[in-house]
Scaffold this active site. Structure first.
Site, PDB file in Angstrom:
ATOM      1  N   ASP A 187       0.764  -1.280  -0.061  1.00 20.12           N
ATOM      2  CA  ASP A 187      -0.056   0.122  -0.061  1.00 20.12           C
ATOM      3  C   ASP A 187       0.886   1.338   0.015  1.00 20.12           C
ATOM      4  O   ASP A 187       0.400   2.255   0.540  1.00 20.12           O
ATOM      5  CB  ASP A 187      -0.782  -0.121   1.073  1.00 20.12           C
TER       6      ASP A 187
ATOM      7  N   HIS B 219      23.413   1.851 -19.609  1.00 17.48           N
ATOM      8  CA  HIS B 219      22.641   2.030 -18.830  1.00 17.48           C
ATOM      9  C   HIS B 219      22.982   1.723 -17.622  1.00 17.48           C
ATOM     10  O   HIS B 219      22.063   0.886 -17.141  1.00 17.48           O
ATOM     11  CB  HIS B 219      21.184   1.661 -19.305  1.00 17.48           C
TER      12      HIS B 219
ATOM     13  N   ASP C 171      26.077  10.380 -15.705  1.00 22.43           N
ATOM     14  CA  ASP C 171      25.166  10.801 -16.731  1.00 22.43           C
ATOM     15  C   ASP C 171      24.002  10.992 -15.962  1.00 22.43           C
ATOM     16  O   ASP C 171      23.249  10.229 -15.267  1.00 22.43           O
ATOM     17  CB  ASP C 171      24.827   9.723 -17.783  1.00 22.43           C
TER      18      ASP C 171
ATOM     19  N   ASP D  56      19.931  16.682 -19.306  1.00 18.67           N
ATOM     20  CA  ASP D  56      20.467  15.509 -19.505  1.00 18.67           C
ATOM     21  C   ASP D  56      21.914  15.735 -19.989  1.00 18.67           C
ATOM     22  O   ASP D  56      22.208  15.498 -21.335  1.00 18.67           O
ATOM     23  CB  ASP D  56      19.800  14.531 -20.456  1.00 18.67           C
TER      24      ASP D  56
ATOM     25  N   HIS E 147      24.793   3.051 -29.405  1.00 20.38           N
ATOM     26  CA  HIS E 147      23.686   3.813 -29.401  1.00 20.38           C
ATOM     27  C   HIS E 147      23.615   5.116 -30.322  1.00 20.38           C
ATOM     28  O   HIS E 147      24.688   5.327 -31.207  1.00 20.38           O
ATOM     29  CB  HIS E 147      23.652   4.300 -27.794  1.00 20.38           C
TER      30      HIS E 147
ATOM     31  N   HIS F  44      18.805  12.726 -29.083  1.00 21.21           N
ATOM     32  CA  HIS F  44      17.186  12.469 -28.829  1.00 21.21           C
ATOM     33  C   HIS F  44      16.893  13.772 -28.286  1.00 21.21           C
ATOM     34  O   HIS F  44      17.481  14.780 -27.952  1.00 21.21           O
ATOM     35  CB  HIS F  44      17.046  11.282 -27.872  1.00 21.21           C
TER      36      HIS F  44
ATOM     37  N   HIS G 157      13.742  11.595 -22.656  1.00 14.04           N
ATOM     38  CA  HIS G 157      13.468  11.127 -24.095  1.00 14.04           C
ATOM     39  C   HIS G 157      12.152  11.588 -24.498  1.00 14.04           C
ATOM     40  O   HIS G 157      11.242  10.900 -24.756  1.00 14.04           O
ATOM     41  CB  HIS G 157      13.424   9.528 -24.168  1.00 14.04           C
TER      42      HIS G 157
ATOM     43  N   GLU H  67      25.556  13.291 -27.877  1.00 12.37           N
ATOM     44  CA  GLU H  67      26.228  12.431 -26.861  1.00 12.37           C
ATOM     45  C   GLU H  67      26.952  11.212 -27.515  1.00 12.37           C
ATOM     46  O   GLU H  67      26.289  10.083 -27.235  1.00 12.37           O
ATOM     47  CB  GLU H  67      25.146  12.061 -25.783  1.00 12.37           C
TER      48      GLU H  67
ATOM     49  N   TYR I 228      33.415   2.811 -25.817  1.00 11.07           N
ATOM     50  CA  TYR I 228      33.152   1.868 -24.852  1.00 11.07           C
ATOM     51  C   TYR I 228      33.811   0.696 -25.177  1.00 11.07           C
ATOM     52  O   TYR I 228      33.612  -0.266 -25.915  1.00 11.07           O
ATOM     53  CB  TYR I 228      31.600   1.772 -24.601  1.00 11.07           C
TER      54      TYR I 228
ATOM     55  N   ARG J  76      31.698   9.152 -22.573  1.00 15.62           N
ATOM     56  CA  ARG J  76      30.682   9.482 -23.215  1.00 15.62           C
ATOM     57  C   ARG J  76      30.602  10.978 -22.490  1.00 15.62           C
ATOM     58  O   ARG J  76      30.878  11.497 -21.587  1.00 15.62           O
ATOM     59  CB  ARG J  76      29.292   8.910 -22.712  1.00 15.62           C
TER      60      ARG J  76
ATOM     61  N   GLU K 256      28.167  14.502 -23.013  1.00 12.55           N
ATOM     62  CA  GLU K 256      26.749  14.855 -23.566  1.00 12.55           C
ATOM     63  C   GLU K 256      26.395  16.290 -23.256  1.00 12.55           C
ATOM     64  O   GLU K 256      26.522  16.678 -21.994  1.00 12.55           O
ATOM     65  CB  GLU K 256      25.797  13.954 -22.912  1.00 12.55           C
TER      66      GLU K 256
END
Length: 502
Positions: free
Chosen positions: A73, A298, A315, A327, A408, A412, A419, A443, A447, A465, A467
């Protein structure tokens, strides 16, 4: 036979009549002065007008959605559906189970917001309702107060069903289905009376027609957010500024993150603290990936250590109270200095990112930003002897070998969702053309996983990365997140001002 009383949940204690009488009195009156309009609500009126023009003569239903169960709950913190927030200006914590209805009129639509206003203090809801009761969730607005906040006529939620049933057979109804499935099911019942008119407008079965008209509606609401208005761009600029401050706080605390162990969690916590203080929350689960974890795109487990000599890929973005989010990604040397190998990979990614930013301008295809960035990376991979073919062959439609190290996309859309505009048609998004006012990310990354035997040992475990969030302007693009340094030298100099000195 005596009447059986309903059994109460385990955690609820019965209320005596004496309590009910006592709880109702002795309260100061509610304030009579109405609140000032929310800044976001002023821009929302123009957006509703655009939706009205797209669907003349049709009843449009946009729910906020309800609370979602986390466990038993216990609910997650409420966040309204993005389309509802976009069209009402109501952001954080407002209002579970509310529904915006745009009712067709001769000259457009009349907007009404259906929600559950606060109950009087002598009602059971005041003290016993864990979903709406003031004793449980705090003081909630009256009809007049919420109307003042959002500039929309407000109606009790209890009257919604009767209104939706009115003229259901003569009015085409569209609903944002995923926001409130139960309400969508109820509308399906009401729309069954309009079978003939639906079949005339859409070929196929009744079910197909219903799905088509609602899908068209969801797509239109998503595409409405592709080009941001002035208010939205300022919100994006603010979100980026607050996010930059949180990145600074993370850097200041890197030594503590290293010392404590499970440093990724410490980084996540520092950023989350600033997100909750400066805005509504994080805009998405923070990626705090140290060392080889940075090669997992991710990585949100964030349970690893931070070690001197490793890179930290952070990130993260702060979501403001209006729900607009940044982002941003920076890859930072935990010690404050890049190794030669780390710098080589980092500068390659930076060159690719700059190529993507340079390509972003009005009239250019959205996909061309990715093409510009990935072309740089493919040639770097060829230069380093990693590609089994030439860069040109890898970049061809029959190639793609470079994607082993960057699987990737480069960009975006960004806004009230991280997104953003995800339901937009392909021809408007992936195959679309950039327009002034669009906000996108750039971005690229590389890797090199620790177990990748096609990569030299000195590069294995390096993930980078970079971005930034950019808004398309009349003649190019503005980097909204430019407050955070990007070149390896600038990153090191910036970190030197924040890290404690020996």
């Amino acid at each position: 036979m005596s009447e059986t009383q309903p059994e109460l949940p385990n955690r609820q204690t019965p209320f005596s009549e004496a309590f009910k009488s006592f709880i109702a009195g002795g309260w100061a009156p509610y304030p009579t002065e109405l609140p000032t309009p929310l800044p976001a609500s002023l821009a929302a009126a123009a957006r509703r007008a655009k939706v009205s023009a797209l669907f003349p003569g049709q009843r449009l239903v946009i729910p906020a959605g309800g609370l979602k169960i986390r466990s038993n709950d216990t609910d997650y913190r409420f966040r309204p559906h993005s389309a509802f927030a976009h069209l009402t200006g109501l952001g954080t914590d407002r209002e579970p189970d509310a529904v915006l209805v745009l009712e067709p009129t001769d000259d457009g639509h009349d907007a009404a917001l259906y929600f559950t206003p606060r109950a009087p203090r002598d009602s059971a809801e005041f003290y016993s309702d864990a979903r709406y009761g003031e004793m449980w969730v705090g003081r909630r607005p009256s009809l007049e107060e919420l109307a003042a906040l959002c500039g929309i006529r407000c109606v009790p939620r209890s009257e919604l069903d009767e209104h939706l049933a009115k003229n259901a057979a003569e009015t085409l109804i569209r609903v944002l289905r995923d926001a409130d499935p139960a309400l969508a099911a109820r509308l399906d019942e009401l729309r069954a009376a309009a079978e003939e008119s639906v079949e005339e407008s859409v070929e196929g079965t009744e079910e197909e027609a219903k799905n088509v008209q609602d899908t068209e509606f969801a797509v239109a609401l998503s595409e409405l957010r592709l080009v941001k208005d002035d208010f939205e761009i300022e919100q994006m600029r603010e979100a980026c500024a607050r996010t930059a401050e949180a990145f600074e706080a993370v850097v200041r605390d890197l030594p503590e993150a290293v010392r404590r162990g499970r440093g990724e969690r410490w980084v996540e916590g520092i950023f989350g603290l600033h997100a909750r203080h400066a805005g509504n929350a994080i805009g998405y689960d923070t990626i705090a990936a140290s060392g080889e974890h940075a090669c997992t795109l991710h990585w949100i487990r964030n349970d690893g250590d931070l070690r001197e000599g490793d890179l930290l890929l952070l990130d993260a973005g702060i979501e403001l109270d209006t729900l607009y989010t940044a982002d941003i990604t920076r890859t930072l040397p935990v010690s404050g200095h890049f190794s030669d190998d780390q710098r080589m990979v980092y500068e390659a990614v930076l060159e690719a990112q700059q190529a993507g930013i340079d390509a972003a301008k009005p009239g250019v295809k959205f996909a061309d930003v990715h093409k510009a960035a990935i072309t740089v990376l493919a040639h770097k991979l060829e230069e380093w002897g990693l590609l089994p073919v030439s860069a040109e062959e890898s970049l061809s439609t029959d190639g793609g070998q470079h994607r082993r190290w960057m699987v990737h996309g480069t960009s975006h859309h960004l806004g009230i969702d991280v997104h953003d505009c995800a339901q937009a048609r392909r021809e408007k998004y992936r195959d679309g053309v950039l327009e002034e006012g669009m906000v996108i990310t750039v971005e690229p990354g590389l890797y090199f996983k620790a177990d990748d035997e096609l990569v030299p040992e000195n590069l294995r475990g390096i993930g980078v990365r970079i971005e930034d969030d950019i808004v398309i302007t009349a003649d190019g693009a503005e980097n909204l997140s430019a407050a955070l340094p990007r070149s390896s030298a600038d990153v090191e100099a910036w970190m030197a001002t924040l890290l404690p000195r020996d």
